[in-house]
Design a protein around this motif. Sequence first.
Motif, PDB file in Angstrom:
ATOM      1  N   ALA A   1       0.816  -1.210   0.000  1.00  0.00           N
ATOM      2  CA  ALA A   1       0.000   0.000   0.000  1.00  0.00           C
ATOM      3  C   ALA A   1       0.849   1.259   0.000  1.00  0.00           C
ATOM      4  N   MET A   2       2.012   1.202   0.638  1.00  0.00           N
ATOM      5  CA  MET A   2       2.875   2.381   0.665  1.00  0.00           C
ATOM      6  C   MET A   2       3.362   2.726  -0.742  1.00  0.00           C
ATOM      7  N   ALA A   3       3.805   1.697  -1.477  1.00  0.00           N
ATOM      8  CA  ALA A   3       4.303   1.936  -2.829  1.00  0.00           C
ATOM      9  C   ALA A   3       3.180   2.391  -3.759  1.00  0.00           C
ATOM     10  N   LEU A   4       2.036   1.700  -3.706  1.00  0.00           N
ATOM     11  CA  LEU A   4       0.964   2.033  -4.649  1.00  0.00           C
ATOM     12  C   LEU A   4       0.208   3.292  -4.247  1.00  0.00           C
ATOM     13  N   SER A   5       0.208   3.638  -2.962  1.00  0.00           N
ATOM     14  CA  SER A   5      -0.317   4.946  -2.578  1.00  0.00           C
ATOM     15  C   SER A   5       0.540   6.054  -3.181  1.00  0.00           C
ATOM     16  N   GLY A   6       1.862   5.816  -3.258  1.00  0.00           N
ATOM     17  CA  GLY A   6       2.736   6.777  -3.923  1.00  0.00           C
ATOM     18  C   GLY A   6       2.429   6.902  -5.398  1.00  0.00           C
TER      19      GLY A   6
END
Length: 330
Positions: free
Chosen positions: A303-308
């Motif tokens: 989620a951290m990567a795709l939220s970015g």
Amino acid sequence: MAPPAATSELSSAPTGTNLDVKNLGGLKMTEGSHAKTIELGKDWESFTFAPIRESQVSRAMTRRYFADLDDYAESDIVIVGAGSCGLSTAYMLGKQRPDLKIAIIEAGVAPGGGAWLGGQLFSAMVMRKPADVFLNDLGVPYEDEGDFVVVKHAALFTSTLLSKVLSFPNIKLFNATAVEDLITRPAPTPTDPHAVRIAGVVTNWTLVSMHHDDQSCMDPNTINAPLVISATGHDGPFGAFSVKRLVSMQQMERLGGMRGLDMRTAEDAIVKQTREVVKGLIVGGMEISEVDGANRMGPTFGAMALSGVKAAEEALKVIGERMREDKEGC
């Protein structure tokens, strides 16, 4: 008088060149037509570095730093927080829009946030699919476990992402620097005559920010930008800073507060809800969980990567309009 320039440099040699080997003290210099590489040698007794004065070191650092402060005082986008979400945002924007001047503000000395370890003191990093496509784009290897993948060490992901972000010529990271406030401009609406839009950030060196209570007033610095992307993580000493400031300036009634850990719902919610919360401020990563009352996801980083990625997409949708508003309201 300045000392003579270095007579050798260490870098990677191009392939397909004619190579000669020379000794430099204990180093064997393999010299090609464009560069020199390093091999282990035997004679360290005669080794020496190129001459330098201490003032040269100081000037080399300060001249570049203050040039960057001057250059990025007017930026197109400011990213607050250089954790996994903020760095992923910067990576996507750097790839898509090399014309944009992007400043990253990170309170810590070491960028990366909590992504240097997978969880607790364990090194492996877990990412649920489809976040594996982001790893493919970065070129980070992983083990495929079906519905999720595992990077052998979280530091491999973080260092790779960080190195790629820092290689973009239009992105500057200011670490050990805290955001102390948000710059605002009036932006009244029919339903809210007191509404504002965000027009930049107020900064200070982190060590200064931490000592406002025991030192005399030390005024901050500023960066103007028509769009700010905040990814400062969940509530903590520097976490959820931007959204907490929205509450205190009465641009948001209250925060929802991050809920307990539920990986199944948390990661979807973090990515889907990444958005422009008020004009000029996009919020992503765990900071958005504080706005919406989403669950925390614990030691899984997809989620951290795709939220970015989502934050970068949102930024590209609104940046033109925010630039126009910024020029009209300056």
